[in-house]
Design a protein around this motif. Structure first.
Motif, PDB file in Angstrom:
ATOM      1  N   ARG A 253       1.460 124.660 186.981  1.00 52.99           N
ATOM      2  CA  ARG A 253       0.488 124.269 185.984  1.00 52.99           C
ATOM      3  C   ARG A 253       1.274 123.833 184.348  1.00 52.99           C
ATOM      4  N   ILE A 254       2.818 124.149 185.047  1.00 56.00           N
ATOM      5  CA  ILE A 254       3.158 124.160 183.644  1.00 56.00           C
ATOM      6  C   ILE A 254       3.821 122.334 183.057  1.00 56.00           C
TER       7      ILE A 254
ATOM      8  N   ILE B  62      12.435 121.077 175.925  1.00 62.28           N
ATOM      9  CA  ILE B  62      13.355 121.391 176.571  1.00 62.28           C
ATOM     10  C   ILE B  62      12.939 122.468 176.659  1.00 62.28           C
ATOM     11  N   ALA B  63      11.811 123.506 176.267  1.00 57.38           N
ATOM     12  CA  ALA B  63      11.567 124.888 176.357  1.00 57.38           C
ATOM     13  C   ALA B  63      10.316 124.557 177.613  1.00 57.38           C
ATOM     14  N   ALA B  64       9.411 124.239 177.002  1.00 51.26           N
ATOM     15  CA  ALA B  64       8.595 124.260 178.709  1.00 51.26           C
ATOM     16  C   ALA B  64       9.452 123.881 179.840  1.00 51.26           C
ATOM     17  N   GLY B  65      10.423 122.607 180.222  1.00 52.85           N
ATOM     18  CA  GLY B  65      11.144 123.203 181.492  1.00 52.85           C
ATOM     19  C   GLY B  65      12.138 123.796 181.686  1.00 52.85           C
ATOM     20  N   ALA B  66      12.192 124.573 180.660  1.00 54.02           N
ATOM     21  CA  ALA B  66      13.099 125.883 181.332  1.00 54.02           C
ATOM     22  C   ALA B  66      12.243 126.866 181.778  1.00 54.02           C
ATOM     23  N   ILE B  67      10.922 127.025 181.120  1.00 58.40           N
ATOM     24  CA  ILE B  67      10.391 128.171 181.155  1.00 58.40           C
ATOM     25  C   ILE B  67       9.899 127.722 183.054  1.00 58.40           C
TER      26      ILE B  67
ATOM     27  N   THR C 206      11.385 127.947 189.629  1.00 57.92           N
ATOM     28  CA  THR C 206      11.229 127.036 190.704  1.00 57.92           C
ATOM     29  C   THR C 206      12.934 126.914 191.078  1.00 57.92           C
ATOM     30  N   TRP C 207      13.851 126.683 190.037  1.00 56.94           N
ATOM     31  CA  TRP C 207      15.870 125.909 189.899  1.00 56.94           C
ATOM     32  C   TRP C 207      16.054 128.152 190.301  1.00 56.94           C
ATOM     33  N   ASN C 208      15.895 128.701 189.901  1.00 54.79           N
ATOM     34  CA  ASN C 208      15.926 129.752 189.783  1.00 54.79           C
ATOM     35  C   ASN C 208      17.879 129.615 188.456  1.00 54.79           C
ATOM     36  N   THR C 209      16.841 128.739 187.699  1.00 48.54           N
ATOM     37  CA  THR C 209      18.337 129.088 185.865  1.00 48.54           C
ATOM     38  C   THR C 209      17.221 128.360 185.092  1.00 48.54           C
ATOM     39  N   TRP C 210      17.688 128.673 183.530  1.00 53.55           N
ATOM     40  CA  TRP C 210      16.791 127.754 182.948  1.00 53.55           C
ATOM     41  C   TRP C 210      17.269 126.759 182.614  1.00 53.55           C
ATOM     42  N   TRP C 211      18.256 126.651 182.664  1.00 52.92           N
ATOM     43  CA  TRP C 211      19.597 125.077 181.974  1.00 52.92           C
ATOM     44  C   TRP C 211      20.377 124.648 183.196  1.00 52.92           C
ATOM     45  N   THR C 212      19.703 123.252 183.567  1.00 48.83           N
ATOM     46  CA  THR C 212      21.506 122.598 184.564  1.00 48.83           C
ATOM     47  C   THR C 212      21.884 121.431 184.000  1.00 48.83           C
ATOM     48  N   TRP C 213      22.862 121.056 184.035  1.00 50.67           N
ATOM     49  CA  TRP C 213      23.367 119.847 183.198  1.00 50.67           C
ATOM     50  C   TRP C 213      23.258 118.589 184.487  1.00 50.67           C
ATOM     51  N   ASP C 214      21.973 119.000 184.916  1.00 56.34           N
ATOM     52  CA  ASP C 214      21.426 117.877 184.896  1.00 56.34           C
ATOM     53  C   ASP C 214      20.938 116.566 184.393  1.00 56.34           C
ATOM     54  N   ALA C 215      20.948 115.052 185.424  1.00 54.99           N
ATOM     55  CA  ALA C 215      21.009 113.890 184.401  1.00 54.99           C
ATOM     56  C   ALA C 215      19.777 113.693 183.277  1.00 54.99           C
ATOM     57  N   ARG C 216      18.578 114.054 183.670  1.00 53.75           N
ATOM     58  CA  ARG C 216      17.085 114.191 183.198  1.00 53.75           C
ATOM     59  C   ARG C 216      17.867 114.976 181.351  1.00 53.75           C
ATOM     60  N   LEU C 217      17.932 115.767 181.982  1.00 55.79           N
ATOM     61  CA  LEU C 217      17.911 117.921 180.884  1.00 55.79           C
ATOM     62  C   LEU C 217      19.011 117.070 179.300  1.00 55.79           C
ATOM     63  N   VAL C 218      20.107 116.529 180.740  1.00 57.94           N
ATOM     64  CA  VAL C 218      21.208 116.400 179.851  1.00 57.94           C
ATOM     65  C   VAL C 218      20.797 115.429 178.371  1.00 57.94           C
TER      66      VAL C 218
END
Lengths: 232, 217
Positions: free
Chosen positions: A42-43, A95-100, A105-117
């Motif tokens: 839902r997020i 970025i905050a909502a994505g981290a939550i 789901t990914w078991n990590t707050w942040w990853t150096w993935d293309a879209r995130l970067v």
């Protein structure tokens, strides 16, 4: 331009509140939980609108910058500045909502993935834009330099995204894609209402901010005028 | 002509190149002390380290490239000269590019020496990648250097504007350098080199266009 906007502004504010309340009700109560991710998904209904509006904000800033360089109207400059100021908040919220969302789901707050970067870089470009404005004294020069920076950033963003994507990626494909929907219709309705609400909220905040910037400059000018008159 | 003026000034004063070179040398030593570099990690990290050193050195040089113009009010004189603003940009770009390249030419053999890199038979390819990567950094750097020339906190603003936008160049350069140093066949990293060339073209065009608007008085 900015002085006659009061009723429209209030209307937009109310509309944003209405749409977002309806959207939240639809997303949290009406829409079914996701088949794979359960309630957590839902997020998406705030993450995706935040992200789309961030991009919209930069697009608006780009268009206003082009308009400024073309017509040299102060209004375009105020709008570009306001759009970036509001946009950077949306970038941070994305970025905050994505981290939550990423933690369960990914078991990590942040990853150096293309879209995130790419998104983080969008935030950095916006921050650079705002800092450049803060550090330049002459208002005309400030507007001109900022517009050039906004346009260069706009051209550069797809290049950055492409190069980072070739470098590595992990993000799930976009939920809203031209090839068709990958989500249930009820979720789609909820998401659309949230998206509409966020867009209206962005327009509202941008107008408020632009008016604020305009009024601040006017106040400053009148104060300087008063000091000059007092000296005479 | 503008480049020639800068080069002549540099040859006489040697301010920019000397400061860039010593800074680069210090970066190299700091790498040695702060990172545990055995032969395996060296291979993995070296492309990144080389470009971090080049890029930071470039920041020192590029950030100052308009300082002499500003201090001596030369920019007005340049603008009065019967050449287009675009020509001034290209001249400045060429000067900055050559300075950075000069430092890299001295610095890279030191990398090879200190970290035992194996570059046999790959020198020309490496040189090509260095030229492309440096040109990309210089193209954006020259523009932003002019842009931050008149702002407060110039030294801080310059990297803040340059680094995020130069990320494609850095990624391309590091990937291509990595491919060369790992002795991969050309086809493995050719697309990065092509990409670098395209980025450079875009950045030079953007810089040329932006510079004319920046120097409008």
């Amino acid at each position: 331009v900015f002085t006659r906007l009061d009723p429209l502004q209030r209307l937009l504010g109310l509309l944003a509140v209405g749409l977002l309340s309806l959207g939240l009700y639809l997303s949290l109560v009406q829409a079914p939980p996701d088949y794979y991710q359960g309630e957590i998904a839902r997020i998406m209904n705030i993450h995706v609108p935040f992200a789309k509006v961030s991009l919209l904000a930069y697009l608006v800033a780009f268009l206003c910058s082009v308009a400024y360089l073309w017509k040299r109207s102060r209004a375009a400059d105020y709008l570009a500045h306001a759009s970036v100021s509001v946009g950077i908040v949306f970038v941070l919220a994305t970025i905050a909502a994505g981290a939550i969302w990423g933690k369960p789901t990914w078991n990590t707050w942040w990853t150096w993935d293309a879209r995130l970067v790419s998104f983080a870089i969008l935030g950095l470009i916006m921050a650079g834009y705002l800092m450049l404005r803060a550090y330049l004294e002459d208002p005309e020069k400030r507007a001109r330099y900022a517009a050039v920076l906004a346009i260069i950033g706009f051209v550069d963003l797809p290049i950055i995204h492409l190069s980072v994507r070739w470098w590595r990626t992990l993000h799930q494909p976009a939920s809203l894609s031209p090839q068709g929907l990958s989500i249930a219709p009820e979720m789609m309705v909820a998401l659309s209402v949230m998206l509409a609400g966020m867009v209206v909220l962005f327009v509202y905040l941008t107008i408020v901010t632009a008016r604020g910037l305009y009024l601040r400059d006017e106040l400053e000018a009148s104060r300087i005028q008063r000091i000059c008159e007092a000296r005479l | 002509m503008v480049a020639w003026k800068d080069i002549r000034m540099e040859v006489r004063g040697r301010e920019q190149i000397t400061s860039m070179f010593f800074f680069a040398l210090l970066v190299l030593f700091v790498f040695n002390f702060t990172l545990v570099l055995d032969s395996r990690t060296t291979e993995l990290l070296m492309p990144g380290l080389i470009w971090v050193a080049f890029c930071f050195t470039g920041l020192i040089g590029l950030g100052r490239s308009f300082q002499s113009e500003r201090d001596n009010q030369c920019i007005e004189a340049l603008l009065m000269a019967p050449v287009g603003k675009g020509a001034i940009y290209l001249g400045k770009l060429l000067g900055n590019f050559l300075f950075m390249l000069a430092v890299e030419i001295v610095l890279f053999p030191l990398f090879v020496l200190f970290f035992n890199l194996d570059v046999s038979g790959r020198i020309l390819q490496l040189a090509g990648v260095f030229v492309l990567g440096t040109l990309g950094l210089a193209a954006l750097g020259t523009l932003f250097s002019a842009m931050t020339m008149q702002s407060r906190a110039r030294e801080v603003m310059f990297p803040i504007l340059l680094l995020p936008l130069a990320i494609p160049v850095l990624i391309g350069a590091v990937q291509a350098t990595g491919g060369i140093l790992a002795h991969e066949p050309w086809s493995e990293f050719a697309h990065w080199v092509q990409l670098l060339a395209v980025f450079n073209l875009i950045f030079v065009v953007l810089g040329y266009w932006g510079f004319e608007l920046i120097l409008e008085e």
